[in-house]
Design a protein around this motif. Structure first.
Motif, PDB file in Angstrom:
ATOM      1  N   PRO A   1       7.727  -0.238   8.623  1.00 35.53           N
ATOM      2  CA  PRO A   1       6.342  -0.109   8.172  1.00 35.53           C
ATOM      3  C   PRO A   1       5.992   1.344   7.866  1.00 35.53           C
ATOM      4  CG  PRO A   1       6.403  -0.272  10.545  1.00 35.53           C
ATOM      5  CD  PRO A   1       7.821  -0.433  10.068  1.00 35.53           C
ATOM      6  N   LEU A   2       5.053   1.529   6.938  1.00 35.77           N
ATOM      7  CA  LEU A   2       4.552   2.858   6.598  1.00 35.77           C
ATOM      8  C   LEU A   2       3.034   2.884   6.687  1.00 35.77           C
ATOM      9  CD1 LEU A   2       6.630   3.927   3.456  1.00 35.77           C
ATOM     10  CD2 LEU A   2       6.863   4.763   5.773  1.00 35.77           C
ATOM     11  N   SER A   3       2.493   4.073   6.844  1.00 34.13           N
ATOM     12  CA  SER A   3       1.042   4.239   6.847  1.00 34.13           C
ATOM     13  C   SER A   3       0.526   4.135   5.411  1.00 34.13           C
ATOM     14  CB  SER A   3       0.668   5.608   7.418  1.00 34.13           C
ATOM     15  OG  SER A   3       1.004   6.638   6.490  1.00 34.13           O
ATOM     16  N   ASP A   4      -0.775   3.987   5.263  1.00 30.61           N
ATOM     17  CA  ASP A   4      -1.383   3.917   3.939  1.00 30.61           C
ATOM     18  C   ASP A   4      -1.129   5.192   3.137  1.00 30.61           C
ATOM     19  OD1 ASP A   4      -2.347   1.370   4.416  1.00 30.61           O
ATOM     20  OD2 ASP A   4      -4.339   2.065   5.017  1.00 30.61           O
ATOM     21  N   LYS A   5      -1.196   6.349   3.793  1.00 32.11           N
ATOM     22  CA  LYS A   5      -0.968   7.628   3.115  1.00 32.11           C
ATOM     23  C   LYS A   5       0.457   7.703   2.567  1.00 32.11           C
ATOM     24  CE  LYS A   5      -0.527  12.551   4.054  1.00 32.11           C
ATOM     25  NZ  LYS A   5      -0.543  13.594   5.076  1.00 32.11           N
ATOM     26  N   GLU A   6       1.426   7.334   3.387  1.00 27.92           N
ATOM     27  CA  GLU A   6       2.827   7.368   2.964  1.00 27.92           C
ATOM     28  C   GLU A   6       3.083   6.370   1.842  1.00 27.92           C
ATOM     29  OE1 GLU A   6       4.136   6.444   6.848  1.00 27.92           O
ATOM     30  OE2 GLU A   6       4.380   8.549   7.431  1.00 27.92           O
ATOM     31  N   LEU A   7       2.522   5.175   1.975  1.00 29.56           N
ATOM     32  CA  LEU A   7       2.693   4.159   0.932  1.00 29.56           C
ATOM     33  C   LEU A   7       2.078   4.609  -0.388  1.00 29.56           C
ATOM     34  CD1 LEU A   7       2.092   0.868   2.898  1.00 29.56           C
ATOM     35  CD2 LEU A   7       4.150   1.479   1.637  1.00 29.56           C
ATOM     36  N   TYR A   8       0.905   5.199  -0.317  1.00 29.03           N
ATOM     37  CA  TYR A   8       0.269   5.672  -1.552  1.00 29.03           C
ATOM     38  C   TYR A   8       1.188   6.666  -2.264  1.00 29.03           C
ATOM     39  CZ  TYR A   8      -2.858   7.706  -4.919  1.00 29.03           C
ATOM     40  OH  TYR A   8      -3.392   8.139  -6.103  1.00 29.03           O
ATOM     41  N   TRP A   9       1.716   7.610  -1.520  1.00 26.86           N
ATOM     42  CA  TRP A   9       2.583   8.629  -2.105  1.00 26.86           C
ATOM     43  C   TRP A   9       3.822   7.992  -2.742  1.00 26.86           C
ATOM     44  CZ3 TRP A   9       7.433  10.937  -1.410  1.00 26.86           C
ATOM     45  CH2 TRP A   9       7.604  12.180  -2.027  1.00 26.86           C
ATOM     46  N   LEU A  10       4.451   7.071  -2.038  1.00 29.93           N
ATOM     47  CA  LEU A  10       5.657   6.422  -2.562  1.00 29.93           C
ATOM     48  C   LEU A  10       5.353   5.506  -3.745  1.00 29.93           C
ATOM     49  CD1 LEU A  10       7.513   5.614   0.763  1.00 29.93           C
ATOM     50  CD2 LEU A  10       8.261   7.210  -1.015  1.00 29.93           C
ATOM     51  N   ARG A  11       4.159   4.949  -3.778  1.00 37.59           N
ATOM     52  CA  ARG A  11       3.790   4.060  -4.876  1.00 37.59           C
ATOM     53  C   ARG A  11       3.309   4.819  -6.119  1.00 37.59           C
ATOM     54  NH1 ARG A  11       0.553  -0.167  -1.082  1.00 37.59           N
ATOM     55  NH2 ARG A  11       2.343  -1.471  -0.484  1.00 37.59           N
ATOM     56  N   HIS A  12       3.262   6.143  -6.052  1.00 34.88           N
ATOM     57  CA  HIS A  12       2.795   6.943  -7.187  1.00 34.88           C
ATOM     58  C   HIS A  12       3.743   8.117  -7.473  1.00 34.88           C
ATOM     59  CE1 HIS A  12      -0.790   4.763  -5.879  1.00 34.88           C
ATOM     60  NE2 HIS A  12      -1.066   4.737  -7.178  1.00 34.88           N
ATOM     61  N   PRO A  13       5.012   7.839  -7.730  1.00 35.00           N
ATOM     62  CA  PRO A  13       5.958   8.935  -7.985  1.00 35.00           C
ATOM     63  C   PRO A  13       5.644   9.712  -9.263  1.00 35.00           C
ATOM     64  CG  PRO A  13       6.997   6.833  -8.433  1.00 35.00           C
ATOM     65  CD  PRO A  13       5.665   6.537  -7.791  1.00 35.00           C
ATOM     66  N   GLU A  14       4.868   9.111 -10.166  1.00 34.46           N
ATOM     67  CA  GLU A  14       4.499   9.814 -11.385  1.00 34.46           C
ATOM     68  C   GLU A  14       3.624  11.043 -11.080  1.00 34.46           C
ATOM     69  OE1 GLU A  14       1.333   6.827 -10.548  1.00 34.46           O
ATOM     70  OE2 GLU A  14       3.508   6.761 -10.556  1.00 34.46           O
TER      71      GLU A  14
END
Length: 105
Positions: free
Chosen positions: A89-102
């Motif tokens: 599992p990841l935190s919301d902050k980490e997920l946001y970063w990984l979901r926006h590599p652009e």
């Protein structure tokens, strides 16, 4: 090095940027700090939709496949030697970063 592929398996980024690698390592390294036992080997829901596929090349030249999902708050590391697949599992902050590599560079 990190190579990033979108849900259609199209390469969208390849980087050796040390700041990006450090952030990636920090976020992925902290994944699952509070997970115990067999939970890391549990299956993802059948409706989990891949958002990005990351291919990490280690210093020794081995590739590690990591998947981030649009509708699940876990990452999956695939085919780890002697372990197989693990789900963390990841935190919301980490997920946001990984979901926006652009937005990384």
């Amino acid at each position: 090095m990190i190579r990033v592929y979108d849900a259609d398996d199209k390469k969208i980024l390849e980087t050796k940027n040390q700041d990006i690698l450090a952030t990636f390592g920090e976020y992925v390294g902290s994944a699952g700090e509070h997970v115990e036992g067999q939970e890391v080997f549990a299956d993802l829901p059948a409706n989990a939709k891949v958002s990005y596929h990351f291919v990490l090349t280690t210093r020794s030249g081995h590739d590690v496949d990591l998947y981030v999902y649009e509708n699940d708050n876990h990452i999956v590391l695939k085919d780890l030697p002697l372990i197989g697949d693990i789900k963390l599992p990841l935190s919301d902050k980490e997920l946001y970063w990984l979901r926006h590599p652009e937005e990384w560079e």
